[in-house]
Scaffold this active site. Structure first.
Site, PDB file in Angstrom:
ATOM      1  N   CYS A  56       0.856  -4.643 -14.894  1.00 36.18           N
ATOM      2  CA  CYS A  56       0.048  -4.809 -13.689  1.00 36.18           C
ATOM      3  C   CYS A  56      -0.848  -6.045 -13.663  1.00 36.18           C
ATOM      4  CB  CYS A  56      -0.797  -3.566 -13.454  1.00 36.18           C
ATOM      5  SG  CYS A  56      -1.625  -3.632 -11.844  1.00 36.18           S
TER       6      CYS A  56
ATOM      7  N   ARG B  19      12.915   4.852  -1.962  1.00 40.13           N
ATOM      8  CA  ARG B  19      12.441   3.554  -1.475  1.00 40.13           C
ATOM      9  C   ARG B  19      12.818   2.406  -2.404  1.00 40.13           C
ATOM     10  NH1 ARG B  19       9.277   5.573   2.732  1.00 40.13           N
ATOM     11  NH2 ARG B  19       8.397   7.584   2.197  1.00 40.13           N
TER      12      ARG B  19
ATOM     13  N   CYS C  35       0.520   2.191   3.676  1.00 45.00           N
ATOM     14  CA  CYS C  35       0.012   2.653   2.385  1.00 45.00           C
ATOM     15  C   CYS C  35      -1.100   1.744   1.867  1.00 45.00           C
ATOM     16  CB  CYS C  35       1.156   2.709   1.375  1.00 45.00           C
ATOM     17  SG  CYS C  35       0.616   3.247  -0.249  1.00 45.00           S
TER      18      CYS C  35
ATOM     19  N   CYS D 243      -0.674   6.719   3.944  1.00 47.26           N
ATOM     20  CA  CYS D 243      -0.485   6.999   2.522  1.00 47.26           C
ATOM     21  C   CYS D 243      -1.553   6.231   1.748  1.00 47.26           C
ATOM     22  CB  CYS D 243       0.912   6.532   2.120  1.00 47.26           C
ATOM     23  SG  CYS D 243       1.253   6.645   0.355  1.00 47.26           S
TER      24      CYS D 243
ATOM     25  N   CYS E 140      -2.256  -0.874 -17.863  1.00 43.27           N
ATOM     26  CA  CYS E 140      -0.835  -0.843 -17.477  1.00 43.27           C
ATOM     27  C   CYS E 140      -0.215  -2.239 -17.718  1.00 43.27           C
ATOM     28  CB  CYS E 140      -0.704  -0.442 -16.016  1.00 43.27           C
ATOM     29  SG  CYS E 140      -1.736   0.983 -15.579  1.00 43.27           S
TER      30      CYS E 140
ATOM     31  N   CYS F  70      -9.242  -3.840 -12.491  1.00 48.11           N
ATOM     32  CA  CYS F  70      -8.997  -2.443 -12.867  1.00 48.11           C
ATOM     33  C   CYS F  70      -9.191  -2.238 -14.375  1.00 48.11           C
ATOM     34  CB  CYS F  70      -7.585  -2.051 -12.457  1.00 48.11           C
ATOM     35  SG  CYS F  70      -7.237  -0.311 -12.776  1.00 48.11           S
TER      36      CYS F  70
HETATM   37  N1  SAM Z   1      -4.263   2.082  -9.378  1.00 52.53           N
HETATM   38  C1  SAM Z   1      -3.430   3.048  -8.790  1.00 52.53           C
HETATM   39  C2  SAM Z   1      -2.397   3.594  -9.759  1.00 52.53           C
HETATM   40  O1  SAM Z   1      -2.101   2.954 -10.750  1.00 52.53           O
HETATM   41  O2  SAM Z   1      -1.898   4.683  -9.491  1.00 52.53           O
HETATM   42  C3  SAM Z   1      -2.707   2.543  -7.545  1.00 52.53           C
HETATM   43  C4  SAM Z   1      -2.180   1.122  -7.456  1.00 52.53           C
HETATM   44  S1  SAM Z   1      -0.877   0.677  -8.599  1.00 52.53           S
HETATM   45  C5  SAM Z   1      -0.793  -1.059  -8.389  1.00 52.53           C
HETATM   46  C6  SAM Z   1       0.595   1.360  -7.826  1.00 52.53           C
HETATM   47  C7  SAM Z   1       1.904   1.176  -8.511  1.00 52.53           C
HETATM   48  O3  SAM Z   1       2.370  -0.168  -8.369  1.00 52.53           O
HETATM   49  C8  SAM Z   1       1.986   1.403 -10.007  1.00 52.53           C
HETATM   50  O4  SAM Z   1       2.073   2.749 -10.342  1.00 52.53           O
HETATM   51  C9  SAM Z   1       3.281   0.683 -10.372  1.00 52.53           C
HETATM   52  O5  SAM Z   1       4.365   1.570 -10.338  1.00 52.53           O
HETATM   53  C10 SAM Z   1       3.419  -0.372  -9.267  1.00 52.53           C
HETATM   54  N2  SAM Z   1       3.334  -1.744  -9.833  1.00 52.53           N
HETATM   55  C11 SAM Z   1       2.221  -2.388 -10.241  1.00 52.53           C
HETATM   56  N3  SAM Z   1       2.508  -3.609 -10.718  1.00 52.53           N
HETATM   57  C12 SAM Z   1       3.855  -3.751 -10.625  1.00 52.53           C
HETATM   58  C13 SAM Z   1       4.764  -4.794 -10.976  1.00 52.53           C
HETATM   59  N4  SAM Z   1       4.335  -5.909 -11.542  1.00 52.53           N
HETATM   60  N5  SAM Z   1       6.070  -4.619 -10.733  1.00 52.53           N
HETATM   61  C14 SAM Z   1       6.510  -3.458 -10.160  1.00 52.53           C
HETATM   62  N6  SAM Z   1       5.705  -2.440  -9.807  1.00 52.53           N
HETATM   63  C15 SAM Z   1       4.389  -2.573 -10.054  1.00 52.53           C
HETATM   64  C1  DTB Z   2       5.258   1.612  -5.470  1.00 51.36           C
HETATM   65  O1  DTB Z   2       5.951   2.334  -6.188  1.00 51.36           O
HETATM   66  N1  DTB Z   2       5.434   0.325  -5.297  1.00 51.36           N
HETATM   67  C2  DTB Z   2       4.406  -0.228  -4.454  1.00 51.36           C
HETATM   68  C3  DTB Z   2       3.653   1.026  -3.983  1.00 51.36           C
HETATM   69  N2  DTB Z   2       4.245   2.057  -4.761  1.00 51.36           N
HETATM   70  C4  DTB Z   2       2.196   1.095  -4.072  1.00 51.36           C
HETATM   71  C5  DTB Z   2       3.559  -1.224  -5.177  1.00 51.36           C
HETATM   72  C6  DTB Z   2       4.345  -2.313  -5.831  1.00 51.36           C
HETATM   73  C7  DTB Z   2       3.381  -3.284  -6.397  1.00 51.36           C
HETATM   74  C8  DTB Z   2       4.050  -4.491  -6.993  1.00 51.36           C
HETATM   75  C9  DTB Z   2       3.090  -5.395  -7.631  1.00 51.36           C
HETATM   76  C10 DTB Z   2       2.078  -6.010  -6.709  1.00 51.36           C
HETATM   77  O2  DTB Z   2       2.411  -6.498  -5.620  1.00 51.36           O
HETATM   78  O3  DTB Z   2       0.890  -6.055  -7.109  1.00 51.36           O
HETATM   79 FE1  SF4 Z   3      -4.993  -0.310 -12.419  1.00 54.17          FE
HETATM   80 FE2  SF4 Z   3      -2.741  -1.633 -11.976  1.00 54.17          FE
HETATM   81 FE3  SF4 Z   3      -2.743   0.413 -13.667  1.00 54.17          FE
HETATM   82 FE4  SF4 Z   3      -3.057   0.882 -11.007  1.00 54.17          FE
HETATM   83  S1  SF4 Z   3      -1.268   0.047 -12.021  1.00 54.17           S
HETATM   84  S2  SF4 Z   3      -4.231   1.774 -12.704  1.00 54.17           S
HETATM   85  S3  SF4 Z   3      -4.198  -0.986 -10.434  1.00 54.17           S
HETATM   86  S4  SF4 Z   3      -3.883  -1.525 -13.923  1.00 54.17           S
END
Ligand code: SAM
Ligand code: DTB
Ligand code: SF4
Length: 324
Positions: free
Chosen positions: A61, A262, A98, A130, A58, A54
């Site tokens: 992430c 959730r 989802c 979703c 973030c 990506c």
């Molecule tokens: N790329 C899209 C976005 O950012 O909206 C969708 C996927 S993104 C992985 C969805 C959500 O996962 C993020 O908004 C964040 O809140 C959650 N997330 C990602 N990495 C995480 C982590 N290490 N711990 C907790 N939540 C996480």
């Molecule tokens: C949300 O708030 N939590 C979920 C879902 N929406 C998409 C994702 C959590 C992702 C945690 C990190 C991972 O497994 O990559």
């Molecule tokens: Fe990309 Fe992760 Fe940010 Fe979603 S949360 S926009 S997958 S870097």
């Protein structure tokens, strides 16, 4: 009768958030019982349909291309593979499915057409479908709606003030704009955040304030505890205490009574008693299966044991499978 309010003030929310914790749980549990069946928990399943690589930054992430994590880049899955996973999830008791993609935004290309087919297929199984695909235009939101999309997840993640410390490649306003496009397309809104990223309590309260003062409350608010992943800037963040999760969940429950709250990422580091406190505080949904998107989650067996111990029942599907 508790009224649904969209005019909460920061002071009111802070006063709720900072109540003595047992009193806070009691108040949240009371509101919870007015609007929901406290024995019922909705089970949802996540599937990463496009993983890693990506362009966003973030800090939490593991899927951001710029950080060196163990996540392997995987192109968009095939529609039939996704449908097989959705069938598995349904058989294991999930009513919501989802699909997540590591995209900054949706582009109008063949991949989006494929996602549209995934939405149609999952919808026809009778699951709440979703997606979480990044930013959307109003037209893309409408296309997803027409394909049968039930909900769209797009998290605010934290307060507007703290946002720039976590993400620099997009703005808070970008997030709010997408949420408004989703709402206008009549798609159910799912938006929440993460705690444990180094934010202050004021940031948690600020995020809840933004969510609870939207023209309509999101139907779904995920509360995630940061899963610290090696290679990301937040890899060394200390674990949040269960009381912080409880305060977030309970405050969300009180100020957005109808919303599904959730208990999302972070359950692998919580024991049964800690999760029970979260349900008591008003959480009424979990993600099931041994993986969230890329990180571990308690498996089905563990959750089945938890449901038995706590005498909880998975919520039934709200609709039937479409039969030809
Ligand atoms: N790329 C899209 C976005 O950012 O909206 C969708 C996927 S993104 C992985 C969805 C959500 O996962 C993020 O908004 C964040 O809140 C959650 N997330 C990602 N990495 C995480 C982590 N290490 N711990 C907790 N939540 C996480
Ligand atoms: C949300 O708030 N939590 C979920 C879902 N929406 C998409 C994702 C959590 C992702 C945690 C990190 C991972 O497994 O990559
Ligand atoms: Fe990309 Fe992760 Fe940010 Fe979603 S949360 S926009 S997958 S870097």
């Amino acid at each position: 009768m508790t009224a649904i309010r969209n005019n909460w003030t920061r002071e009111e929310i802070a006063a709720i958030y900072n109540k003595p914790v047992l009193d806070l749980i009691y108040q949240a549990a009371t509101v919870h019982r007015e609007f929901h069946d406290p024995q019922e928990v909705q089970v949802c399943t996540l599937l990463s349909v496009k993983t890693g690589g990506c362009p966003e930054d973030c800090s939490y992430c593991p899927q951001a291309a710029r950080y060196h994590t163990d996540v392997k880049v995987q192109k968009l899955m095939e529609v039939n593979e996704v449908i097989d996973k959705a069938i598995e999830a349904k058989e294991a008791g999930s009513t919501r499915f989802c699909m997540g993609a590591a995209w900054r935004e949706v582009r109008d290309n063949r991949d989006f057409d494929k996602v549209i087919d995934m939405v149609k297929g999952v919808n026809s199984l009778g699951l709440e479908v979703c997606c979480t695909l990044g930013m959307l235009t109003p037209e893309q939101a409408q296309k997803l709606k027409d394909a049968g999309l039930y909900a769209y997840n797009h998290n605010l993640d934290t307060s507007e003030e703290f946002y720039d410390d976590i993400i620099t490649t997009r703005t808070y306003k970008d997030r709010l704009d997408t949420l408004s496009h989703v709402r206008k397309a009549n798609i159910s809104v799912c938006s929440g955040g993460i705690i444990g990223m180094g934010e202050q309590e004021d940031d948690r309260i600020g995020m809840l304030l933004t969510l609870a003062t939207l023209p309509e409350h999101p139907e779904s608010v995920p509360v995630n505890a940061l899963v610290p992943v090696e290679g990301t800037p937040l890899e060394d963040q200390p674990k949040v205490s269960v009381w912080e999760m409880v305060r977030m969940i309970a405050t969300a429950r009180i100020i957005m009574p109808k919303t599904m709250v959730r208990l999302s990422a972070g359950r692998v580091r919580m024991n049964l008693e800690e999760q029970a406190l979260c349900f008591m505080a008003g959480a009424n949904s979990i993600f099931a299966g041994d993986k969230l998107l890329t990180t571990p989650n308690p498996g089905y067996i563990k959750d089945q044991e938890m449901f038995q111990q706590l005498q909880l029942t998975p919520r039934k599907a709200y609709k039937e499978e479409v039969t030809a």
